[in-house]
Design a protein around this motif. Structure first.
Motif, PDB file in Angstrom:
ATOM      1  N   ALA A 129       0.940  -0.964  -0.107  1.00 37.82           N
ATOM      2  CA  ALA A 129      -0.120  -0.103   0.084  1.00 37.82           C
ATOM      3  C   ALA A 129       0.861   1.333   0.100  1.00 37.82           C
ATOM      4  N   TYR A 130       2.071   1.179   0.804  1.00 36.74           N
ATOM      5  CA  TYR A 130       2.971   2.401   0.764  1.00 36.74           C
ATOM      6  C   TYR A 130       4.154   2.291   0.419  1.00 36.74           C
ATOM      7  N   ASP A 131       4.402   0.970  -0.481  1.00 31.48           N
ATOM      8  CA  ASP A 131       5.737   0.790  -0.820  1.00 31.48           C
ATOM      9  C   ASP A 131       6.910   0.822   0.145  1.00 31.48           C
ATOM     10  N   LEU A 132       6.520   0.296   1.076  1.00 33.89           N
ATOM     11  CA  LEU A 132       7.468   0.540   2.363  1.00 33.89           C
ATOM     12  C   LEU A 132       9.074  -0.642   2.070  1.00 33.89           C
ATOM     13  N   ASP A 133       9.930   0.162   2.873  1.00 40.47           N
ATOM     14  CA  ASP A 133      11.217  -0.791   2.732  1.00 40.47           C
ATOM     15  C   ASP A 133      11.115  -2.018   3.809  1.00 40.47           C
ATOM     16  N   ILE A 134      10.276  -1.671   5.247  1.00 37.78           N
ATOM     17  CA  ILE A 134      10.405  -2.466   6.214  1.00 37.78           C
ATOM     18  C   ILE A 134       8.945  -2.404   6.791  1.00 37.78           C
ATOM     19  N   VAL A 135       8.188  -3.676   7.041  1.00 36.15           N
ATOM     20  CA  VAL A 135       7.150  -3.753   8.071  1.00 36.15           C
ATOM     21  C   VAL A 135       7.478  -4.481   9.287  1.00 36.15           C
ATOM     22  N   THR A 136       7.387  -4.047  10.450  1.00 39.53           N
ATOM     23  CA  THR A 136       7.759  -4.751  11.519  1.00 39.53           C
ATOM     24  C   THR A 136       6.427  -4.861  12.482  1.00 39.53           C
ATOM     25  N   GLY A 137       6.182  -6.134  13.191  1.00 41.79           N
ATOM     26  CA  GLY A 137       5.089  -6.380  14.003  1.00 41.79           C
ATOM     27  C   GLY A 137       5.526  -5.583  15.360  1.00 41.79           C
TER      28      GLY A 137
END
Length: 268
Positions: A129-137
């Motif tokens: 959705a946001y073209d993120l480099d990292i997604v963390t829980g």
């Protein structure tokens, strides 16, 4: 924002992406079949290309033998066993596993069932959705950040939570994150979490700069990611204390964490 051309070119449709999961293991014979089955079911249900890299540190309980049996079930292309000679640290386990990842995204998580694979599709959805480099829980946020776009067939995640910890362990974790947030201001609510989705080239870049080991390692990874200008999103997760085996957190880790916060404050 610091992003290499290779990283920029990685954004694309989910059908063109492959997700590599690095599972560092030590005495996870009982947990490994469960977590592998859940991962496989999650990826297959959502029609995602995947592989699991098992980095075992010479477990004496037969973890590698179980991994070899699982390879016969799922295939050696899906389940890749890359053992090491002994316990050499979490950071070096990720570095070792990265050498064998063929995917353009890498998921790091615990093999002890503390992290449920059901959250992975939410990680991927927020990344896309946001073209993120990292997604963390995160265990400490009630809503995704940035907001996860809603669709008719997909509800927003539930609030983050921790199950199975006593009050002392909860206070240590909360205190550790509060200390780091106050001193370092990284803009992430759960610095000590170890359930994350990275662009592979981003992970390679950050991990080569990271010097810490143990409990401080995950925090330094996120602080250096922010310092490098990488974009980070958070998905609330429920964390469940390990089913089999013992927690590896001790008093020495807490002390080293405090020292690590100070070292990052003066050095990053």
């Amino acid at each position: 924002m610091h992003r290499t051309a290779d990283v920029e070119n990685m954004a694309g449709s989910s059908s063109s992406n492959t997700y590599s999961v690095i599972l560092p293991t030590f005495n996870e014979r009982k947990n490994l079949p469960i977590i592998v089955w859940l991962l496989a079911r999650t990826f297959e249900t959502h029609s995602l290309s995947w592989e699991i890299i098992i980095v075992d540190d010479n477990s004496p309980d037969g973890t590698q033998e179980v991994a070899l049996q699982l390879q016969r079930v799922y295939g050696e292309d899906k389940l890749v066993l890359k053992p090491r000679s002994g316990k050499l640290g979490l950071g070096t386990a990720y570095i070792h596993g990265l050498d064998f990842c063929t995917g353009n995204f890498v998921i790091i998580m615990d093999a002890d069932f503390s992290h449920h694979p059901k959250f992975i599709p939410q990680f991927i959805r927020l990344q896309k959705a946001y073209d993120l480099d990292i997604v963390t829980g995160t265990r400490y946020r009630s809503k995704p950040s940035p907001s996860l776009p809603s669709t008719p067939s997909s509800a927003q995640p539930t609030a983050g939570a921790v199950y199975g910890w006593d009050l002392k362990r909860k206070l240590v974790s909360r205190g550790a994150n509060f200390l780091a947030d106050t001193v370092l201001n990284p803009g992430v609510s759960d610095l000590t979490g170890s359930f994350r989705l990275y662009r592979k080239e981003v992970l390679k870049h950050i991990i080569t700069q990271t010097q810490s080991r143990g409990y401080v390692f995950q925090m330094e990874m996120m602080v250096r990611a922010r310092a490098s200008g990488y974009t980070v999103g958070e998905i609330p997760i429920t964390f469940v204390d390990r089913i089999y085996g013992e927690s590896k957190l001790g008093a020495d880790e807490v002390v080293s964490y405090a020292k690590g916060v100070w070292a990052l404050f003066v050095g990053v």
